[in-house]
Scaffold this motif. Structure first.
Motif, short mmCIF file in Angstrom:
data_model
loop_
_atom_site.label_atom_id
_atom_site.label_comp_id
_atom_site.label_asym_id
_atom_site.label_seq_id
_atom_site.Cartn_x
_atom_site.Cartn_y
_atom_site.Cartn_z
N ALA A 1 37.18 -29.51 -41.55
CA ALA A 1 35.76 -29.86 -41.43
C ALA A 1 35.12 -29.14 -40.24
N VAL A 2 33.88 -28.70 -40.44
CA VAL A 2 33.12 -28.04 -39.39
C VAL A 2 31.96 -28.97 -39.03
N PRO A 3 31.94 -29.51 -37.79
CA PRO A 3 30.84 -30.41 -37.42
C PRO A 3 29.56 -29.62 -37.16
N LEU A 4 28.45 -30.18 -37.60
CA LEU A 4 27.14 -29.60 -37.32
C LEU A 4 26.50 -30.45 -36.23
N LYS B 1 28.51 -38.71 -34.27
CA LYS B 1 28.84 -38.61 -35.69
C LYS B 1 28.08 -37.44 -36.32
N PRO B 2 28.51 -36.21 -36.01
CA PRO B 2 27.79 -35.06 -36.57
C PRO B 2 28.03 -34.94 -38.07
N ARG B 3 27.08 -34.34 -38.76
CA ARG B 3 27.28 -34.05 -40.17
C ARG B 3 28.42 -33.05 -40.29
N LEU B 4 29.20 -33.17 -41.35
CA LEU B 4 30.35 -32.29 -41.54
C LEU B 4 30.13 -31.39 -42.75
N ARG B 5 30.63 -30.17 -42.64
CA ARG B 5 30.62 -29.24 -43.77
C ARG B 5 32.04 -28.72 -43.96
N PHE B 6 32.36 -28.40 -45.20
CA PHE B 6 33.70 -27.97 -45.56
C PHE B 6 33.64 -26.65 -46.31
N ASP B 7 34.59 -25.77 -46.05
CA ASP B 7 34.71 -24.51 -46.77
C ASP B 7 35.40 -24.82 -48.10
N MET B 8 34.69 -24.63 -49.20
CA MET B 8 35.19 -24.96 -50.53
C MET B 8 36.53 -24.25 -50.81
N GLY B 9 36.64 -22.99 -50.42
CA GLY B 9 37.87 -22.24 -50.66
C GLY B 9 39.05 -22.80 -49.89
N ARG B 10 38.82 -23.12 -48.63
CA ARG B 10 39.91 -23.66 -47.80
C ARG B 10 40.37 -25.01 -48.33
N ARG C 1 34.41 -39.83 -51.31
CA ARG C 1 33.89 -39.32 -50.03
C ARG C 1 34.70 -39.89 -48.87
N ALA C 2 35.10 -41.15 -49.00
CA ALA C 2 35.90 -41.77 -47.94
C ALA C 2 37.20 -41.00 -47.73
N TRP C 3 37.83 -40.58 -48.83
CA TRP C 3 39.08 -39.81 -48.74
C TRP C 3 38.82 -38.48 -48.02
N VAL C 4 37.71 -37.84 -48.35
CA VAL C 4 37.37 -36.57 -47.71
C VAL C 4 37.23 -36.77 -46.21
N TYR C 5 36.50 -37.83 -45.80
CA TYR C 5 36.32 -38.08 -44.37
C TYR C 5 37.64 -38.46 -43.69
N ALA D 1 32.10 -13.59 -45.66
CA ALA D 1 30.85 -13.51 -46.41
C ALA D 1 30.89 -14.38 -47.66
N ASP D 2 32.07 -14.64 -48.22
CA ASP D 2 32.19 -15.45 -49.42
C ASP D 2 32.42 -16.92 -49.13
N VAL D 3 32.42 -17.32 -47.86
CA VAL D 3 32.65 -18.71 -47.50
C VAL D 3 31.46 -19.54 -47.95
N GLN D 4 31.76 -20.64 -48.63
CA GLN D 4 30.71 -21.52 -49.10
C GLN D 4 30.93 -22.89 -48.46
N PHE D 5 30.06 -23.25 -47.52
CA PHE D 5 30.17 -24.54 -46.85
C PHE D 5 29.37 -25.58 -47.62
N VAL D 6 30.01 -26.72 -47.88
CA VAL D 6 29.38 -27.79 -48.64
C VAL D 6 29.65 -29.12 -47.94
N ASP D 7 28.94 -30.15 -48.39
CA ASP D 7 29.11 -31.47 -47.78
C ASP D 7 30.27 -32.24 -48.44
N ALA D 8 30.56 -33.40 -47.87
CA ALA D 8 31.70 -34.21 -48.35
C ALA D 8 31.50 -34.69 -49.78
N ALA D 9 30.27 -35.00 -50.17
CA ALA D 9 30.01 -35.46 -51.53
C ALA D 9 30.35 -34.38 -52.55
#
Length: 112
Positions: free
Chosen positions: A55-58, A63-72, A43-47, A25-33
């Motif tokens: 990364a979780v592909p959407l 080339k799906p958009r990627l989201r990342f769990d800020m905590g992880r 951003r290049a380093w993140v990718y 419930a506390d997972v916060q998914f955000v983009d690479a930026a």
């Protein structure tokens, strides 16, 4: 079937209880930026490290958009910063012998 007021209240209480005990419930998914700004990387380093960062592909396209769990990501980077770097970043070392500007191999020798 209809729900009376007590049924709706019971459902709401149960949902609230599940949200309080759900570790996701506390997972916060955000983009690479956002990851890049938050952790001071590009951003290049993140990718380039998307697999390590979880990364979780959407979507399922090439080339799906990627989201990342800020905590992880924070945990991964904290672990990485505490451990010695075993692998070199950037281009892997070449197994080819160096060559002169004319294309001939450089001869190895030992200085005396």
């Amino acid at each position: 079937m209809t729900l009376d007021r007590e049924d709706v209240e019971a459902i709401a209480r149960r949902v609230a209880e599940l949200l309080r005990t759900d570790p996701t419930a506390d997972v916060q998914f955000v983009d690479a930026a956002t990851i890049a700004r938050r952790f001071g990387v590009t951003r290049a380093w993140v990718y380039q490290h998307k697999t390590d960062l979880g990364a979780v592909p959407l979507g399922r396209g090439p080339k799906p958009r990627l989201r990342f769990d800020m905590g992880r990501v924070g945990q991964v980077l904290a672990t990485e910063r505490g451990a010695p770097h075993e692998r070199r970043r950037g281009r892997p070392p070449s197994s080819r012998r160096p060559r002169t500007p004319t294309g001939l191999p450089v001869l190895e020798y030992e200085a005396m």
